[in-house]
Design a protein around this motif. Structure first.
Motif, PDB file in Angstrom:
ATOM      1  N   LEU A 189     -15.161 -67.710  39.364  1.00 20.67           N
ATOM      2  CA  LEU A 189     -14.630 -67.733  37.994  1.00 20.67           C
ATOM      3  C   LEU A 189     -13.140 -67.409  37.955  1.00 20.67           C
ATOM      4  CD1 LEU A 189     -17.512 -65.973  35.990  1.00 20.67           C
ATOM      5  CD2 LEU A 189     -16.899 -68.393  35.924  1.00 20.67           C
ATOM      6  N   THR A 190     -12.612 -66.888  39.048  1.00 18.73           N
ATOM      7  CA  THR A 190     -11.175 -66.540  39.070  1.00 18.73           C
ATOM      8  C   THR A 190     -10.315 -67.648  39.681  1.00 18.73           C
ATOM      9  OG1 THR A 190     -11.124 -65.507  41.293  1.00 18.73           O
ATOM     10  CG2 THR A 190     -11.857 -64.129  39.462  1.00 18.73           C
ATOM     11  N   MET A 191     -10.974 -68.685  40.200  1.00 20.13           N
ATOM     12  CA  MET A 191     -10.237 -69.694  40.975  1.00 20.13           C
ATOM     13  C   MET A 191      -9.208 -70.465  40.150  1.00 20.13           C
ATOM     14  SD  MET A 191     -11.599 -69.719  44.152  1.00 20.13           S
ATOM     15  CE  MET A 191     -11.804 -71.290  44.941  1.00 20.13           C
ATOM     16  N   SER A 192      -9.441 -70.570  38.852  1.00 20.97           N
ATOM     17  CA  SER A 192      -8.514 -71.366  38.043  1.00 20.97           C
ATOM     18  C   SER A 192      -7.340 -70.547  37.519  1.00 20.97           C
ATOM     19  CB  SER A 192      -9.266 -72.009  36.871  1.00 20.97           C
ATOM     20  OG  SER A 192      -9.789 -71.007  36.028  1.00 20.97           O
ATOM     21  N   MET A 193      -7.291 -69.267  37.865  1.00 22.12           N
ATOM     22  CA  MET A 193      -6.145 -68.469  37.405  1.00 22.12           C
ATOM     23  C   MET A 193      -4.845 -69.025  37.976  1.00 22.12           C
ATOM     24  SD  MET A 193      -6.713 -64.378  37.346  1.00 22.12           S
ATOM     25  CE  MET A 193      -7.453 -64.199  38.958  1.00 22.12           C
ATOM     26  N   SER A 194      -3.804 -69.044  37.144  1.00 26.37           N
ATOM     27  CA  SER A 194      -2.489 -69.490  37.601  1.00 26.37           C
ATOM     28  C   SER A 194      -1.930 -68.457  38.583  1.00 26.37           C
ATOM     29  CB  SER A 194      -1.540 -69.605  36.410  1.00 26.37           C
ATOM     30  OG  SER A 194      -1.326 -68.309  35.858  1.00 26.37           O
ATOM     31  N   PRO A 195      -0.933 -68.866  39.374  1.00 28.17           N
ATOM     32  CA  PRO A 195      -0.295 -67.873  40.258  1.00 28.17           C
ATOM     33  C   PRO A 195       0.210 -66.657  39.482  1.00 28.17           C
ATOM     34  CG  PRO A 195       0.412 -70.077  40.853  1.00 28.17           C
ATOM     35  CD  PRO A 195      -0.395 -70.215  39.587  1.00 28.17           C
ATOM     36  N   ARG A 196       0.774 -66.911  38.321  1.00 28.72           N
ATOM     37  CA  ARG A 196       1.324 -65.810  37.525  1.00 28.72           C
ATOM     38  C   ARG A 196       0.208 -64.839  37.086  1.00 28.72           C
ATOM     39  NH1 ARG A 196       6.344 -63.771  35.455  1.00 28.72           N
ATOM     40  NH2 ARG A 196       5.917 -62.807  33.473  1.00 28.72           N
ATOM     41  N   LEU A 197      -0.881 -65.389  36.566  1.00 30.61           N
ATOM     42  CA  LEU A 197      -1.966 -64.525  36.103  1.00 30.61           C
ATOM     43  C   LEU A 197      -2.621 -63.807  37.288  1.00 30.61           C
ATOM     44  CD1 LEU A 197      -3.540 -63.540  33.646  1.00 30.61           C
ATOM     45  CD2 LEU A 197      -5.080 -65.505  33.903  1.00 30.61           C
ATOM     46  N   THR A 198      -2.689 -64.497  38.409  1.00 30.90           N
ATOM     47  CA  THR A 198      -3.239 -63.870  39.611  1.00 30.90           C
ATOM     48  C   THR A 198      -2.396 -62.661  40.008  1.00 30.90           C
ATOM     49  OG1 THR A 198      -4.016 -66.028  40.372  1.00 30.90           O
ATOM     50  CG2 THR A 198      -3.868 -64.280  42.030  1.00 30.90           C
ATOM     51  N   ALA A 199      -1.077 -62.852  39.957  1.00 24.91           N
ATOM     52  CA  ALA A 199      -0.169 -61.765  40.333  1.00 24.91           C
ATOM     53  C   ALA A 199      -0.288 -60.596  39.355  1.00 24.91           C
ATOM     54  CB  ALA A 199       1.273 -62.288  40.366  1.00 24.91           C
ATOM     55  N   VAL A 200      -0.300 -60.916  38.075  1.00 27.49           N
ATOM     56  CA  VAL A 200      -0.293 -59.860  37.054  1.00 27.49           C
ATOM     57  C   VAL A 200      -1.592 -59.059  37.082  1.00 27.49           C
ATOM     58  CG1 VAL A 200      -0.313 -59.477  34.558  1.00 27.49           C
ATOM     59  CG2 VAL A 200       1.373 -61.024  35.563  1.00 27.49           C
ATOM     60  N   THR A 201      -2.721 -59.742  37.128  1.00 26.69           N
ATOM     61  CA  THR A 201      -3.999 -59.022  37.148  1.00 26.69           C
ATOM     62  C   THR A 201      -4.200 -58.327  38.496  1.00 26.69           C
ATOM     63  OG1 THR A 201      -5.118 -61.091  37.741  1.00 26.69           O
ATOM     64  CG2 THR A 201      -5.117 -60.474  35.418  1.00 26.69           C
TER      65      THR A 201
END
Ligand SMILES: [Fe+2]
Length: 392
Positions: A189-201
């Motif tokens: 469910l996390t695979m579609s996160m953008s690079p930015r959202l991945t970094a922030v979370t």
């Protein structure tokens, strides 16, 4: 629920966790096991249009579970949204909540569960100064689509008070909030996160881990969980940001977020989260708030957390041999700074536009309000961290 002092400590274990790729398919089954025949779905808006959402509806239908969907989730959920979702729950005779999304969706769903159990008409009845007691929680299943906040296992809920405009962090902080029955952590469910959202979370997860490891009241269980989470982030966050389809990195980041959040409510956090009050003035995502002051916070604690920071260096693959504890600790901070640079994490000034001049007023307000109960030394350190962060 938190450790008090000395050699004794309490440890609250989070709810039943179902972890792994494909775990989302088990959600209808767990709803069934909880005896639910009508549920409120609290969904992040992006999720509504996905194939996973269609599969969820199909799975619930196949299990003879009626679903009412509410997707009014906004970043930093607001009291009015929680009230609206709760009304929908009651109008449709729901018996439990399934929330899927980031921390905002899960905090909304958990807050609905609290209102259902208490009979409150408005979530504000549970927020200071009203503070209506919590007396239970409707069954809630959480499935995160990010790897960071840990709302699926933590005993907190953040809701924005739209009357005062204050983000009431932890206004609901009670082990009941973690008794939401089942946390389904599916890294897919996390695979579609953008690079930015991945970094922030991911930085939120990392702050939970490292703050917990450096906190004033660690305990043996929190230490092991937090250190493992630190190591997982050190090895996987770059990879997850650079390539969102890196399955191993995604799985390990989901694991890191879960472990860190199992740890920190039992041991506490430190300064990056202590500075999250900056968000009242500079409303940026929570992960940005904490991540953008992390390096300065670590510099500030180095003198009295030297040995622990030196061990963090090991998690980043920095050999201890030939380095004094202080040198190793400094190397750990440098490695963390480099990680932030490599994933293009915004600095405090980039994220907020804050300047040395205008941040003073914000810090004055924090000192008079949220930080008023903190020891003076902590208050001064927080001021110094905020200012130093603007130089980085
Ligand atoms: Fe956080």
């Amino acid at each position: 629920m938190f450790p008090e002092s000395g050699d004794t400590f309490n440890f609250f274990l989070p709810p039943y966790v179902v972890f792994g790729r494909g775990a989302r398919a088990t959600i209808p089954g767990y709803a069934k096991r909880l005896g639910l025949s009508r549920v409120l779905l609290v969904l992040d808006p992006f999720f509504v249009e996905t194939a996973d959402c269609a599969a969820l509806h199909k799975g619930l239908e196949d299990s003879n579970i009626e679903a009412t969907a509410w997707s009014g989730v906004v970043p930093n959920p607001e009291d009015v949204g929680v009230d609206e979702a709760t009304r929908l729950y009651r109008e449709n005779g729901c018996e439990g909540v399934i929330c899927i999304g980031g921390g905002s969706a899960m905090d909304t769903g958990k807050s609905v569960g609290v209102m259902i159990a208490s009979g409150a008409e408005q979530i504000r009845e549970h927020m200071p100064p009203a503070s209506r007691p919590l007396n239970g929680m409707a069954p809630v299943i959480c499935a995160p689509t990010t790897a960071g906040t840990g709302a699926e296992v933590n005993p907190y809920s953040m809701v924005v008070d739209t009357v005062t405009g204050q983000k009431k962090i932890g206004y609901l902080a009670h082990e009941l909030l973690s008794a939401q029955k089942v946390a389904v952590v599916d890294p897919d469910l996390t695979m579609s996160m953008s690079p930015r959202l991945t970094a922030v979370t991911g930085l939120d997860a990392f702050c939970h881990a490292v703050e917990c490891y450096l906190t004033k009241k660690p305990n043996p269980i929190s230490d092991d969980l937090a250190f493992r989470a630190i190591s997982l982030v050190a090895d996987n966050l770059r990879r997850a940001v650079y390539n969102g389809q890196d399955v191993k990195a995604r799985v390990n980041m989901s694991l890191a977020a879960t472990l860190a959040t199992a740890a920190f409510p039992n041991a506490g956090l430190l300064y990056p989260h202590g500075l999250s009050g900056l968000g009242d003035k500079y409303p940026v995502p929570h992960g940005v708030q904490v991540g953008s002051v992390l390096v300065a916070a670590l510099e500030a604690v180095l003198p009295f957390r030297t040995e622990r920071l030196a061990r963090v260096a090991e998690a980043f693959g920095i050999p201890r041999r030939g380095r004094s504890p202080r040198e190793a600790a400094k190397a750990a901070i440098e490695a963390i700074h480099q990680l932030l640079v490599d994933i293009d994490f915004p600095t405090l000034s980039q994220a907020t536009g804050a300047t040395l001049e205008n941040i003073e007023q914000v810090l004055d307000a924090m000192t008079a309000g949220k930080l008023s109960n903190w020891p003076l030394a902590d208050q001064e350190r927080i001021r110094a961290i905020a200012k130093r962060s603007l130089e980085l």
